[in-house]
Design an enzyme around this catalytic site. Structure first.
Site, PDB file in Angstrom:
ATOM      1  N   LYS A 108      45.498  -3.440   5.236  1.00  0.00           N
ATOM      2  CA  LYS A 108      45.892  -2.164   5.841  1.00  0.00           C
ATOM      3  C   LYS A 108      47.362  -1.828   5.614  1.00  0.00           C
ATOM      4  O   LYS A 108      47.711  -0.661   5.415  1.00  0.00           O
ATOM      5  CB  LYS A 108      45.550  -2.164   7.331  1.00  0.00           C
ATOM      6  CG  LYS A 108      44.043  -2.180   7.590  1.00  0.00           C
ATOM      7  CD  LYS A 108      43.712  -2.128   9.060  1.00  0.00           C
ATOM      8  CE  LYS A 108      42.207  -2.160   9.274  1.00  0.00           C
ATOM      9  NZ  LYS A 108      41.831  -2.050  10.698  1.00  0.00           N
TER      10      LYS A 108
ATOM     11  N   ASP B 209      41.900   3.977  13.431  1.00  0.00           N
ATOM     12  CA  ASP B 209      41.619   2.869  14.349  1.00  0.00           C
ATOM     13  C   ASP B 209      41.931   3.232  15.801  1.00  0.00           C
ATOM     14  O   ASP B 209      41.140   2.979  16.713  1.00  0.00           O
ATOM     15  CB  ASP B 209      42.429   1.629  13.959  1.00  0.00           C
ATOM     16  CG  ASP B 209      41.804   0.857  12.808  1.00  0.00           C
ATOM     17  OD1 ASP B 209      40.579   0.983  12.600  1.00  0.00           O
ATOM     18  OD2 ASP B 209      42.539   0.118  12.124  1.00  0.00           O
TER      19      ASP B 209
ATOM     20  N   GLY C 269      48.274  -9.700  19.339  1.00  0.00           N
ATOM     21  CA  GLY C 269      48.357  -9.628  17.888  1.00  0.00           C
ATOM     22  C   GLY C 269      49.414  -8.651  17.438  1.00  0.00           C
ATOM     23  O   GLY C 269      49.866  -7.793  18.208  1.00  0.00           O
TER      24      GLY C 269
ATOM     25  N   ALA D 155      45.765  -3.925  12.567  1.00  0.00           N
ATOM     26  CA  ALA D 155      44.894  -3.301  13.563  1.00  0.00           C
ATOM     27  C   ALA D 155      45.697  -2.852  14.776  1.00  0.00           C
ATOM     28  O   ALA D 155      45.468  -1.764  15.321  1.00  0.00           O
ATOM     29  CB  ALA D 155      43.792  -4.268  13.975  1.00  0.00           C
TER      30      ALA D 155
ATOM     31  N   ARG E 223      51.458 -14.810  18.544  1.00  0.00           N
ATOM     32  CA  ARG E 223      51.763 -16.236  18.337  1.00  0.00           C
ATOM     33  C   ARG E 223      53.151 -16.401  17.735  1.00  0.00           C
ATOM     34  O   ARG E 223      53.883 -17.344  18.054  1.00  0.00           O
ATOM     35  CB  ARG E 223      50.701 -16.857  17.420  1.00  0.00           C
ATOM     36  CG  ARG E 223      50.844 -18.347  17.177  1.00  0.00           C
ATOM     37  CD  ARG E 223      49.659 -18.857  16.399  1.00  0.00           C
ATOM     38  NE  ARG E 223      49.426 -18.085  15.191  1.00  0.00           N
ATOM     39  CZ  ARG E 223      50.045 -18.282  14.035  1.00  0.00           C
ATOM     40  NH1 ARG E 223      50.961 -19.239  13.928  1.00  0.00           N
ATOM     41  NH2 ARG E 223      49.762 -17.550  12.979  1.00  0.00           N
TER      42      ARG E 223
ATOM     43  N   PRO F 285      56.433 -14.560  17.977  1.00  0.00           N
ATOM     44  CA  PRO F 285      57.049 -13.477  18.766  1.00  0.00           C
ATOM     45  C   PRO F 285      57.855 -12.492  17.936  1.00  0.00           C
ATOM     46  O   PRO F 285      57.912 -11.304  18.265  1.00  0.00           O
ATOM     47  CB  PRO F 285      57.931 -14.239  19.760  1.00  0.00           C
ATOM     48  CG  PRO F 285      57.310 -15.587  19.880  1.00  0.00           C
ATOM     49  CD  PRO F 285      56.760 -15.891  18.518  1.00  0.00           C
TER      50      PRO F 285
ATOM     51  N   GLY G  64      34.066  -4.672  19.913  1.00  0.00           N
ATOM     52  CA  GLY G  64      34.581  -3.516  19.190  1.00  0.00           C
ATOM     53  C   GLY G  64      33.536  -2.663  18.495  1.00  0.00           C
ATOM     54  O   GLY G  64      33.895  -1.853  17.631  1.00  0.00           O
TER      55      GLY G  64
END
Length: 274
Positions: free
Chosen positions: A66, A102, A127, A131, A152, A154, A242
């Site tokens: 993406k 999205d 995340g 997305a 995960r 930062p 989703g």
């Protein structure tokens, strides 16, 4: 000859997009074909141009391309401009126009299908990939109380939040980034998993207190009960995968390409029964 469309990704064989767009075409009387394209991780650009040069009219983009798609197109439209990520490409009049549907898909699923208000809610986004970039602006435009992005790594969450800093005022308490470890005892009304951890039956490390009473846990993955959704159910949250987002974002892509808006409810029901 049918107009050609496809979804491109790696992996892509699992995608329900061909089934969804075939149903949209049947509903609306549109003459299209829709395929899957497995692009090599280092061959996305070549695969896109090959499809276009072969007469393709439009593409949907899935993991992990993406961000690369955003860089490849020569024009951005709508939410894609701020997102830095593209999930829909339209080939027309010599342009490759990149869109991002999205966030529209997520918001419509939450508000229209699940009857879950975003306005005034405390939202946790898990995340910092394409997305999550795609849904950030549409979520903020619904005026939540606050949006927290946890990742995960930062630093990636900080980078994402920085990109959307100009939208801070849309949320009463703004947007912020943190690690999962620093969530502490914060509770959220809406917790959205935008990571791909569920593909490997894993989940980010969340505190037991992450859900407020009546909270909704939403996983952008579809078709399976992920470890995140199992964790959420065990901790008293309502859960949703989703599937609705997938169909709603596909309907927006279909509208961009064909100028006709298909009905989504029967397609969501069809996928849930499959």
């Amino acid at each position: 000859m049918s107009d050609k469309y496809a979804v491109i990704g790696n992996p892509v064989a699992h995608s329900s997009s061909p089934l969804i767009h075939a149903e949209f075409a049947r509903q609306t009387g549109q003459d299209i074909s829709y395929a899957t394209i497995l692009a090599p991780l280092d061959g996305f650009r070549e695969a896109v141009f090959a499809f276009r040069d072969g007469g393709g009219k439009g593409l949907n983009i899935t993991l992990p391309f993406k961000h690369e798609a955003w860089q490849l197109v020569n024009r951005h439209a709508g939410y894609a401009l701020a997102a830095g990520a593209v999930n829909t490409i339209e080939f027309a009049n010599g342009w490759m126009t990149g869109h991002n549907t999205d966030g529209i898909g997520l918001v419509r699923d939450l508000q229209d299908n699940l009857k879950r208000s975003i306005r005034g809610a405390r939202v946790l986004l898990m995340g910092a990939g394409g997305a999550v970039y795609g849904v950030m602006e549409p979520l903020l435009r619904e005026q939540p109380e606050q949006v927290v992005v946890a990742n995960r790594t930062p630093g990636k969450a900080v980078g994402l939040v920085g990109r959307f800093e100009k939208f801070q005022s849309l949320a009463m308490r703004g947007i912020m980034a943190c690690s999962y470890e620093n969530l502490g005892r914060s509770g959220f009304d809406l917790v959205i998993n935008g990571t791909s951890a569920g593909l490997s039956d894993q989940m980010p490390s969340l505190p037991d207190t992450v859900f407020t009473p009546g909270a909704l846990a939403y996983d952008m993955m579809y078709g399976k009960t992920t470890p995140f959704l199992r964790f959420a159910r065990e901790h008293g949250a309502h859960i949703a995968d989703g599937t609705g987002m997938l169909v709603e974002q596909a309907a927006e892509s279909f509208f961009i390409w064909r100028g006709i808006r298909p009905q989504t409810a029967p397609v969501i029901e069809m996928l849930r029964k499959a």
